[in-house]
Design a protein around this motif. Sequence first.
Motif: not given
Length: 430
Positions: A189-216
């Motif tokens: 209980s009271n546990l989130h599965g996965f947190v990351w940087q999702g605010k609209q700012y540079e950190g979101l770009v860093c997170n998203s690029l990791e998905y883009l690249w790992t998806f090819g």
Amino acid sequence: MRLLKNLIKYSLLTVCSFSATAGCSSPVGSSRAASTRTIVFKHGKIFGDSGPLKTLLREFEVNNPGVSVLDEELPSSTDEQHQFYVINLQGESASFDVFALDVIWISEFARAGWLRNLSDSLPVAAREDFFSATIDAVTYREQIYALPWVIGAGLLYYRKDLLEKYGFAPPQSWTDVVAAASQITAKESNLHGFVWQGKQYEGLVCNSLEYLWTFGGKVIEDGHSVINSKENINALKMMRSMIYDFHITPEFVTTLTEEPSRRLFGAGRALFMRNWPYAWSLFEQTSSPVYNKVGVTTIPRGPAGESYATLGGWHLGVNKYSRSPELAQKLARFLTSAYAAKKLALGTGHEPTRRSLYKDPELLRKHPFKRKLKDIFEKARPRPVTPYYMMISQVMQREFSAAISRIKTPQHALVDAHDQIEHILAIEKQ
Ligand code: GLC
């Protein structure tokens, strides 16, 4: 235009004298009144122990009699810092001498003529020891405009105690993350599965690029946008699914930057977290609720089969309008020396940009985790190195945010991003 520049200069002077009296800057030594010259060193907020940096600045003062260093912190957000520097440098402000630049701004600032050429402090032979992506980032038209200071790359942190309790190995792929997080959060209980940087700012770009690249996927190829691809659509779909289909990422991820996500994880409230290396030294403190319970690994692999981390980091530049440029360069050189880098790595968790330090026995004894990092830094992918990066990033920030907040479908967001990025690339070619 001149009137505007003067107005900006005037208002900056007023703000600076106000902030100096309001005490937002701290003189490092005690001999400020007696000193003849002051160097202002500006950088983002230091997470963790800032003591080693202050000690280094004091050492610089002792070795340079008559000089005092004012250590001034800006907010941690890279976008806010960028805005501060652009306004001040456009106004030709001399209110700071040495400053830490995010790896993504250097070519923009060099092109604008705001940085002193520091090539003589980093002769070609001396460049070998540095991670090559870092040298690329500080180089503009074959000249060096910042000295490599701190490197970073995206990492996946996990709760090793909880993975062990439920019989999961550290995840290697995004689907492993989803499987472990779905099952474990159903039982804890009271546990989130996965947190990351999702605010609209540079950190979101860093997170998203990791998905883009790992998806090819990619963003730019041969000077053109290739952002609107099937791979990138699937990557953004996966990010969205983390929130709305698998329910392992809380919806408020769209408000999270590095520190709030680090605090959630650090308080024991999340199973997985994507963040930069700095978080590790904070979890290593015995007072941390997750002390001894955390493991760290590479960014999960996607359908393309590889792990890709975004390259981060901060490098020291000298303000072109500084009134003490030689002294400022001397300070930048000192703070980026192997000696200073080791002190910062030992005490602050700042990751060195020099490869040789990853063989340093004392450093490895104190932080065995650094052994893993060298390889991750060698392979980390830079964001596009171009003076126009911030314009491209603004587009990605807006469009990725629209996709993960369900304002647009991933496809719609990428079609829009493509048009805008093509437009920016056309300006760049002019
Ligand atoms: C970290 C990285 C930096 C990146 C920023 C995004 O500070 O070092 O390169 O731009 O995070 O939030």
